[in-house]
Design a protein around this motif. Structure first.
Motif, PDB file in Angstrom:
ATOM      1  N   SER A 299       0.978  -1.247  -0.154  1.00 47.70           N
ATOM      2  CA  SER A 299       0.125  -0.072   0.639  1.00 47.70           C
ATOM      3  C   SER A 299       0.923   1.049   0.157  1.00 47.70           C
ATOM      4  O   SER A 299       0.764   2.147  -0.277  1.00 47.70           O
ATOM      5  N   LEU A 300       1.987   1.239   0.842  1.00 50.89           N
ATOM      6  CA  LEU A 300       2.313   1.908   1.408  1.00 50.89           C
ATOM      7  C   LEU A 300       3.544   2.424  -0.606  1.00 50.89           C
ATOM      8  O   LEU A 300       3.708   3.282  -0.885  1.00 50.89           O
ATOM      9  N   MET A 301       3.851   1.480  -0.814  1.00 53.85           N
ATOM     10  CA  MET A 301       4.726   1.806  -2.119  1.00 53.85           C
ATOM     11  C   MET A 301       3.533   2.099  -3.688  1.00 53.85           C
ATOM     12  O   MET A 301       4.141   3.252  -3.985  1.00 53.85           O
ATOM     13  N   VAL A 302       1.923   1.904  -3.620  1.00 52.11           N
ATOM     14  CA  VAL A 302       1.918   1.960  -4.392  1.00 52.11           C
ATOM     15  C   VAL A 302       0.913   3.690  -4.445  1.00 52.11           C
ATOM     16  O   VAL A 302       1.468   3.960  -5.257  1.00 52.11           O
ATOM     17  N   ILE A 303       0.907   3.622  -3.354  1.00 58.61           N
ATOM     18  CA  ILE A 303       0.530   5.666  -2.740  1.00 58.61           C
ATOM     19  C   ILE A 303       1.707   6.655  -3.058  1.00 58.61           C
ATOM     20  O   ILE A 303       1.207   7.791  -4.213  1.00 58.61           O
ATOM     21  N   THR A 304       2.485   5.963  -3.060  1.00 57.78           N
ATOM     22  CA  THR A 304       3.528   6.474  -2.797  1.00 57.78           C
ATOM     23  C   THR A 304       4.417   7.191  -4.319  1.00 57.78           C
ATOM     24  O   THR A 304       4.537   7.795  -4.571  1.00 57.78           O
ATOM     25  N   PHE A 305       3.714   6.081  -5.249  1.00 58.42           N
ATOM     26  CA  PHE A 305       4.315   6.030  -6.390  1.00 58.42           C
ATOM     27  C   PHE A 305       3.281   6.996  -6.904  1.00 58.42           C
ATOM     28  O   PHE A 305       3.517   8.288  -7.564  1.00 58.42           O
ATOM     29  N   GLY A 523     -11.282  11.603  -2.106  1.00 57.14           N
ATOM     30  CA  GLY A 523     -11.261  10.860  -0.465  1.00 57.14           C
ATOM     31  C   GLY A 523     -10.327   9.316  -0.881  1.00 57.14           C
ATOM     32  O   GLY A 523     -10.341   8.496  -0.492  1.00 57.14           O
ATOM     33  N   THR A 524     -10.875   8.894  -2.389  1.00 57.37           N
ATOM     34  CA  THR A 524     -10.096   7.482  -2.640  1.00 57.37           C
ATOM     35  C   THR A 524      -8.572   7.111  -2.193  1.00 57.37           C
ATOM     36  O   THR A 524      -8.237   5.917  -1.509  1.00 57.37           O
ATOM     37  N   LEU A 525      -8.613   8.618  -2.764  1.00 56.29           N
ATOM     38  CA  LEU A 525      -6.987   7.652  -2.596  1.00 56.29           C
ATOM     39  C   LEU A 525      -5.968   8.205  -0.953  1.00 56.29           C
ATOM     40  O   LEU A 525      -4.979   7.262  -0.751  1.00 56.29           O
ATOM     41  N   PRO A 526      -6.376   9.084  -0.136  1.00 57.42           N
ATOM     42  CA  PRO A 526      -6.183   8.613   1.143  1.00 57.42           C
ATOM     43  C   PRO A 526      -6.431   7.623   1.646  1.00 57.42           C
ATOM     44  O   PRO A 526      -6.289   7.594   2.557  1.00 57.42           O
ATOM     45  N   PHE A 527      -7.343   6.707   1.289  1.00 61.44           N
ATOM     46  CA  PHE A 527      -8.482   6.042   2.173  1.00 61.44           C
ATOM     47  C   PHE A 527      -7.559   4.680   1.782  1.00 61.44           C
ATOM     48  O   PHE A 527      -7.009   3.358   2.394  1.00 61.44           O
ATOM     49  N   GLY A 528      -6.651   4.693   0.032  1.00 63.09           N
ATOM     50  CA  GLY A 528      -5.820   3.828   0.003  1.00 63.09           C
ATOM     51  C   GLY A 528      -4.648   4.095   0.934  1.00 63.09           C
ATOM     52  O   GLY A 528      -4.642   2.674   0.966  1.00 63.09           O
ATOM     53  N   THR A 529      -4.521   5.052   1.318  1.00 63.82           N
ATOM     54  CA  THR A 529      -3.020   4.352   2.814  1.00 63.82           C
ATOM     55  C   THR A 529      -3.773   3.837   3.876  1.00 63.82           C
ATOM     56  O   THR A 529      -3.157   3.686   4.871  1.00 63.82           O
ATOM     57  N   LEU A 530      -4.901   3.809   3.536  1.00 64.77           N
ATOM     58  CA  LEU A 530      -5.239   3.352   5.312  1.00 64.77           C
ATOM     59  C   LEU A 530      -5.991   3.097   5.595  1.00 64.77           C
ATOM     60  O   LEU A 530      -5.968   2.176   6.661  1.00 64.77           O
ATOM     61  N   PHE A 531      -6.684   2.124   4.790  1.00 66.56           N
ATOM     62  CA  PHE A 531      -7.833   1.006   4.678  1.00 66.56           C
ATOM     63  C   PHE A 531      -7.112  -0.013   5.711  1.00 66.56           C
ATOM     64  O   PHE A 531      -7.350  -0.725   6.554  1.00 66.56           O
ATOM     65  N   ILE A 532      -5.913  -0.713   4.794  1.00 68.32           N
ATOM     66  CA  ILE A 532      -5.526  -1.506   5.847  1.00 68.32           C
ATOM     67  C   ILE A 532      -5.104  -2.002   6.948  1.00 68.32           C
ATOM     68  O   ILE A 532      -5.382  -2.560   8.079  1.00 68.32           O
ATOM     69  N   LEU A 560      -0.077   9.475   4.868  1.00 68.64           N
ATOM     70  CA  LEU A 560      -1.532  10.047   4.689  1.00 68.64           C
ATOM     71  C   LEU A 560      -1.524  11.575   4.762  1.00 68.64           C
ATOM     72  O   LEU A 560      -2.383  12.341   4.127  1.00 68.64           O
ATOM     73  N   ILE A 561      -0.753  11.968   6.085  1.00 72.24           N
ATOM     74  CA  ILE A 561      -0.871  13.714   6.040  1.00 72.24           C
ATOM     75  C   ILE A 561      -0.169  14.088   4.427  1.00 72.24           C
ATOM     76  O   ILE A 561      -1.046  15.782   3.432  1.00 72.24           O
ATOM     77  N   ILE A 562       0.525  13.653   3.807  1.00 75.20           N
ATOM     78  CA  ILE A 562       1.184  13.728   2.408  1.00 75.20           C
ATOM     79  C   ILE A 562       0.283  13.562   1.439  1.00 75.20           C
ATOM     80  O   ILE A 562       0.237  14.529   0.630  1.00 75.20           O
ATOM     81  N   GLY A 638      -9.223  17.480   6.605  1.00 77.30           N
ATOM     82  CA  GLY A 638      -9.491  18.529   6.160  1.00 77.30           C
ATOM     83  C   GLY A 638      -9.119  19.229   6.102  1.00 77.30           C
ATOM     84  O   GLY A 638      -8.339  20.328   5.338  1.00 77.30           O
ATOM     85  N   THR A 639      -8.745  18.835   7.760  1.00 73.70           N
ATOM     86  CA  THR A 639      -7.490  20.540   7.929  1.00 73.70           C
ATOM     87  C   THR A 639      -6.538  20.860   6.904  1.00 73.70           C
ATOM     88  O   THR A 639      -5.575  21.519   7.166  1.00 73.70           O
ATOM     89  N   ILE A 640      -5.760  19.163   7.008  1.00 71.33           N
ATOM     90  CA  ILE A 640      -4.594  19.248   6.795  1.00 71.33           C
ATOM     91  C   ILE A 640      -4.219  19.598   4.990  1.00 71.33           C
ATOM     92  O   ILE A 640      -3.676  20.079   4.270  1.00 71.33           O
ATOM     93  N   GLY A 641      -5.337  19.475   4.287  1.00 70.75           N
ATOM     94  CA  GLY A 641      -5.822  19.748   2.733  1.00 70.75           C
ATOM     95  C   GLY A 641      -6.289  21.198   3.208  1.00 70.75           C
ATOM     96  O   GLY A 641      -5.175  22.031   2.042  1.00 70.75           O
ATOM     97  N   PHE A 642      -6.877  21.930   3.806  1.00 72.60           N
ATOM     98  CA  PHE A 642      -7.352  23.076   3.465  1.00 72.60           C
ATOM     99  C   PHE A 642      -6.020  24.762   3.888  1.00 72.60           C
ATOM    100  O   PHE A 642      -5.515  25.155   3.105  1.00 72.60           O
ATOM    101  N   ILE A 643      -4.916  23.993   5.112  1.00 78.21           N
ATOM    102  CA  ILE A 643      -3.667  24.604   5.089  1.00 78.21           C
ATOM    103  C   ILE A 643      -2.800  24.793   4.010  1.00 78.21           C
ATOM    104  O   ILE A 643      -2.151  25.447   3.517  1.00 78.21           O
ATOM    105  N   THR A 644      -3.248  24.184   3.567  1.00 79.78           N
ATOM    106  CA  THR A 644      -2.127  23.122   2.472  1.00 79.78           C
ATOM    107  C   THR A 644      -2.405  23.708   1.106  1.00 79.78           C
ATOM    108  O   THR A 644      -1.874  24.831   0.276  1.00 79.78           O
ATOM    109  N   SER A 645      -3.832  24.409   1.012  1.00 79.62           N
ATOM    110  CA  SER A 645      -4.216  24.549  -0.644  1.00 79.62           C
ATOM    111  C   SER A 645      -4.104  26.054   0.416  1.00 79.62           C
ATOM    112  O   SER A 645      -3.871  26.774  -0.833  1.00 79.62           O
TER     113      SER A 645
END
Length: 659
Positions: A299-305, A523-532, A560-562, A638-645
Motif C-alpha cells: 500500500s505504501l509503495m503504490v500510494i507513494t508512486f 477521498g479514495t486516494l487518502p483512503f488507499g493509504t489507510l484502509f489496511i 496520509l498527511i502527504i 480536511g484541515t491538512i488539505g485546507f492549510i496546504t491549499s
C-alpha cells in the motif's frame, strides 16, 4: 467504577523521572510496568477484569456472576481515565499462587443456583463471554490446537454450550501454568510507579537482587462435576487431588436451578528462558503477520508512486504556466487569460470570504488539535512509552494531549478568522466555539450511548463521578487554554493577501459535472493509504486483539498527511483553472471526504467481519463510536488539505506580476 487515584499528570512525572535519571542507566526499558521479583513461596494474587464478549461488546463486572469472592472482600484496583472509558473494572480475586509451589486447591461451593442466576449464566455463556484474569500485570492466555496450528486467546470462556443442545456447562476448574524466569543481577535498582507506570533499571550499588520473574500466564479451562456434599466440608485453599479435564458430558458441571457449583484450580510453575522484557512478545504476535506487513508495504509503495506522479505532473504544469505568463507583455497576458489560463481570471475573487467562515475556522482549529494529538500520541507509542501493559495509558495520553493542544486550536482558528475578516472582533466567541465543537459532538454521542450502557448495567458505562471529572477537564483546562491560544492569535502577525478582492463577485462558468463529485472521488486516494491499517485497528478495538505496530502506523499517518496535502492541492488548482474561486470548502472536503469512505468501510466491517455481533444495542454502540472516529478523521484530514491549499494559493498569486 470509582474514579482512579492515579492522576493523569503521573505520566509526565514518570517521563521527567526517566530524563533525570537516564544518565546513570545501564539499561532503559519502558514496558508499562516495572519488574517485580518474587521469592519461593511468596503469595501472589491474581486479579480479574471485566467480562467481555465480541458478540455484544458490553462488558460486565466479574462478580455480577456467582463466582467465589476473596476472603477480605472485593477491592477495586486504581484505574486511570483511559481504563474507565474502556470499561475496564479490575478487582481482586481469591485465586492465590505461591511462587514455585505446584498445588491443587479448593475455592468454594456456591449456594443452590436460583432462576435469575441460571438465566444470567446461560445468557453470558451463549453470548461467548470471556473471563479476563491478570497475574503480575500479564493477561491469562489460553492456547489450543486447530488443524495442527496453535491458536491463542486472552481470557477463557465462562462456559460451554454443546451444539444441538439446550444444556450449558460452566467452567469451574482452571489449570494454570505460570512461566517464571530466575533472575539474578547485581547493581540493579528498580524505579517504578506500579502497574501501568514506567520502570527504570539503573546501576545503583553493589547489592544483589535475585528471585523469580513471572514471564507467562496460561490456563486450560475445564468443567468438572463435583459432589457438593463432599466439597462443602472443605475450606478455601484446602488441597485436593489433581483433576483431568473430562470429555464426557455427564461428567461436566451443568448450569441449572438448585445446582451447587464447586470452584477449584491447580497451578504449575514452569521455568522459562523468556526474559522479563520479552514477556509480552507472545501477546503481540499476530496471526497472519506476514500478510499484514506485505499489505502495508504494498500500500505504501503504490500510494507513494501515484502521489509522486501526480505531484511531478502538477509541479511541471504550474511552473510552465507561471513562466509563460510572466514572459508575456500585458496584451499577450490578457489574450492568454482568455484562451488558456482560467486560474488567473479569478485573481480578484480568489481570497473572497467563503460562506460560513466562522464554521470553517472552528473546524480548522479542531482539526489542528486532533492532528497534533494523533501525531504526538503515535510517536510516543512508537517509542514504547504506551505499551499494552499500560492499560488505558494510550487513551489517557490522548485526552491529556487533546486538552493541552487547545492552545494551538485557538491560535490557528483566530488567526484564520483575522485573515478572513480583517479584524479581531468576535475572537472570544470563536474560541469558545472551537473549544466546544468537537468536544460537544463527542460528549453528546457518549451521553446517548451511556444511557444505553446504564440500562444494560455494563461496566463500560461512564459513572457520574467521571462525568464531573471530564466536564471539569473540559471547562477548566481545555476552554481556558483555547482562549489563551485565541488571544495569542490576535497578537500574531497578519497574513496579508497578495492581491486585492473585487467588490463584485465574478460569475462562475457553468460546469459539465458538479464539483462535489470530484471532491468525493478525491477521498479514495487518502483512503488507499489507510484502509489496511484501519482493519487492524478495528480488529483491535472490537475483537479484543492487541495492536502494537505503532511504527507502521506512524509511517501510514505521515504518508496520509502527504497524500491529503497533495490531493487537496491538486483539486484546488483544478477548481481555479475552471474559474471557480470558491475553493475554501472544496479544499477542506477534498481530503476530508476520506471520512466518508472510513464510515462506509466501518459499515462493511460491521456486516462482514462482525457477523457474530448480536442485537441492536451492540450495533448502536458500534455505530456511535464509529461516528466519533469518522468526525475526527474528517476534521483532521480536511484541515491538512485546507492549510496546504491556503498556502499554495497564497504562494501562487504572490508569484504572478499583476497590475
Amino acid at each position: 467504577m470509582a474514579f482512579s487515584q492515579r492522576k493523569m499528570p503521573g505520566f509526565f512525572w514518570n517521563f521527567l523521572v526517566v530524563i533525570l535519571f537516564a544518565h546513570s542507566c545501564r539499561g532503559f526499558y519502558l514496558p508499562g510496568s516495572y519488574m517485580h521479583t518474587y521469592s519461593t513461596k511468596d503469595a501472589i494474587y491474581a486479579k480479574v477484569n471485566s467480562l467481555t464478549s465480541i458478540e455484544t461488546e458490553l462488558p460486565f463486572s466479574y462478580y455480577s456472576l456467582p463466582y467465589c469472592k476473596p476472603m477480605g472482600g472485593i477491592k477495586k484496583s486504581a484505574e486511570n481515565i483511559g481504563e474507565l472509558l474502556m470499561g475496564d473494572q479490575i478487582d481482586n480475586s481469591p485465586y492465590r499462587f505461591r511462587m514455585n509451589v505446584n498445588e491443587s486447591l479448593y475455592l468454594c461451593t456456591t449456594s443452590p443456583l436460583n432462576e435469575h442466576e441460571v438465566k444470567l449464566l446461560k445468557r453470558r455463556t451463549r453470548d461467548l463471554y470471556q473471563v479476563n484474569m491478570i497475574l503480575d500485570n500479564l493477561p491469562v492466555m489460553r492456547i489450543a490446537k486447530q488443524n495442527g496450528v496453535n491458536i491463542q486467546w486472552t481470557g477463557f470462556p465462562i462456559g460451554y454450550s454443546p451444539p444441538n443442545s439446550n444444556d450449558d456447562y460452566i467452567i469451574n476448574h482452571l489449570k494454570f501454568k505460570v512461566l517464571v524466569h530466575e533472575y539474578e543481577g547485581s547493581g540493579v535498582q528498580i524505579i517504578g510507579t506500579g502497574e501501568g507506570g514506567m520502570g527504570l533499571i539503573s546501576e545503583a550499588d553493589n547489592t544483589k537482587v535475585s528471585g523469580f520473574e513471572i514471564v507467562g500466564f496460561e490456563v486450560v479451562p475445564c468443567s468438572v462435576k463435583y459432589d457438593p456434599e463432599v466439597m462443602t466440608k472443605l475450606h478455601m485453599y484446602d488441597n485436593i487431588s489433581s483433576v483431568n479435564c473430562p470429555m464426557e458430558l455427564d461428567k461436566l458441571q451443568i448450569i441449572r436451578e438448585q445446582e451447587r457449583i464447586t470452584f477449584t484450580y491447580e497451578v504449575e510453575f514452569v521455568k522459562s528462558n523468556i526474559r522479563w522484557p520479552s514477556r509480552w512478545d507472545a501477546y503481540l504476535r499476530m496471526e497472519g503477520s506476514r500478510v499484514h506487513w506485505f499489505s502495508i508495504l504494498n500500500s505504501l509503495m503504490v500510494i507513494t508512486f501515484l502521489a509522486g506522479i501526480v505531484f511531478v505532473i502538477f509541479l511541471r504544469t504550474v511552473r510552465r504556466d507561471l513562466t509563460r505568463y510572466e514572459e508575456l507583455d500585458k496584451e499577450a497576458q490578457a489574450q492568454m487569460n482568455e484562451e488558456l489560463s482560467g486560474w488567473k481570471l479569478v485573481v480578484g475573487d480568489v481570497f473572497r470570504e467563503p460562506n460560513h467562515s466562522k464554521l470553517l475556522c472552528v473546524m480548522i482549529g479542531d482539526g489542528v488539535q486532533i492532528t497534533g494529538m494523533a501525531l504526538v500520541t503515535i510517536v510516543f507509542a512508537a517509542l514504547g512509552f504506551m505499551s499494552p501493559a499500560s492499560r488505558g495509558m494510550l487513551l489517557t495520553g490522548m485526552i491529556v494531549l487533546y486538552l493541552f493542544l487547545g492552545i494551538a486550536a485557538g491560535y490557528v482558528a483566530v488567526r484564520l478568522w483575522r485573515t478572513l475578516k480583517g479584524t479581531t472582533a468576535g475572537w472570544k466567541s470563536l474560541s469558545w466555539s472551537v473549544a466546544c465543537f468537537f468536544s460537544g459532538i463527542v460528549f453528546v454521542i457518549l451521553t446517548a450511548l451511556n444511557f444505553i450502557l446504564w440500562g444494560n448495567k455494563s461496566t463500560s458505562a461512564i459513572p457520574i463521578s467521571l462525568y464531573f471529572v471530564l466536564l471539569s477537564l473540559w471547562f477548566c483546562i481545555s476552554v481556558p487554554l483555547t482562549l489563551v491560544g485565541g488571544y495569542l492569535g490576535t497578537r500574531a502577525e497578519d497574513i496579508q493577501y497578495p492581491v486585492r478582492t473585487n467588490q463584485i463577485p465574478r460569475e462562475i462558468p457553468a460546469r459539465k459535472y458538479p464539483s462535489w463529485l470530484l471532491v468525493l472521488g478525491a477521498g479514495t486516494l487518502p483512503f488507499g493509504t489507510l484502509f489496511i491499517e484501519l482493519f487492524f485497528i478495528l480488529s483491535s478495538i472490537w475483537l479484543g486483539r492487541f495492536y502494537y505496530v505503532f511504527g507502521f502506523l506512524l509511517i501510514v499517518l505521515l504518508l496520509l498527511i502527504i497524500v491529503c496535502a497533495e490531493v487537496s492541492l491538486v483539486l484546488t488548482y483544478m477548481h481555479l483553472c475552471v474559474e471557480d474561486w470558491r475553493w475554501w470548502w472544496n479544499a477542506f472536503f477534498a481530503s476530508g471526504s476520506v471520512a466518508l469512505y472510513v464510515f462506509l468501510y466501518s459499515i462493511n466491517y460491521l456486516v462482514f467481519d462482525l457477523q457474530s455481533l448480536s442485537g441492536p444495542v451492540s450495533a448502536i454502540l458500534y455505530l456511535g463510536y464509529s461516528m466519533i472516529m469518522v468526525v475526527a478523521v474528517m476534521l483532521s484530514t480536511g484541515t491538512i488539505g485546507f492549510i496546504t491549499s491556503f498556502y499554495f494559493v497564497h504562494y501562487l498569486f504572490s508569484s504572478v506580476k499583476i497590475d
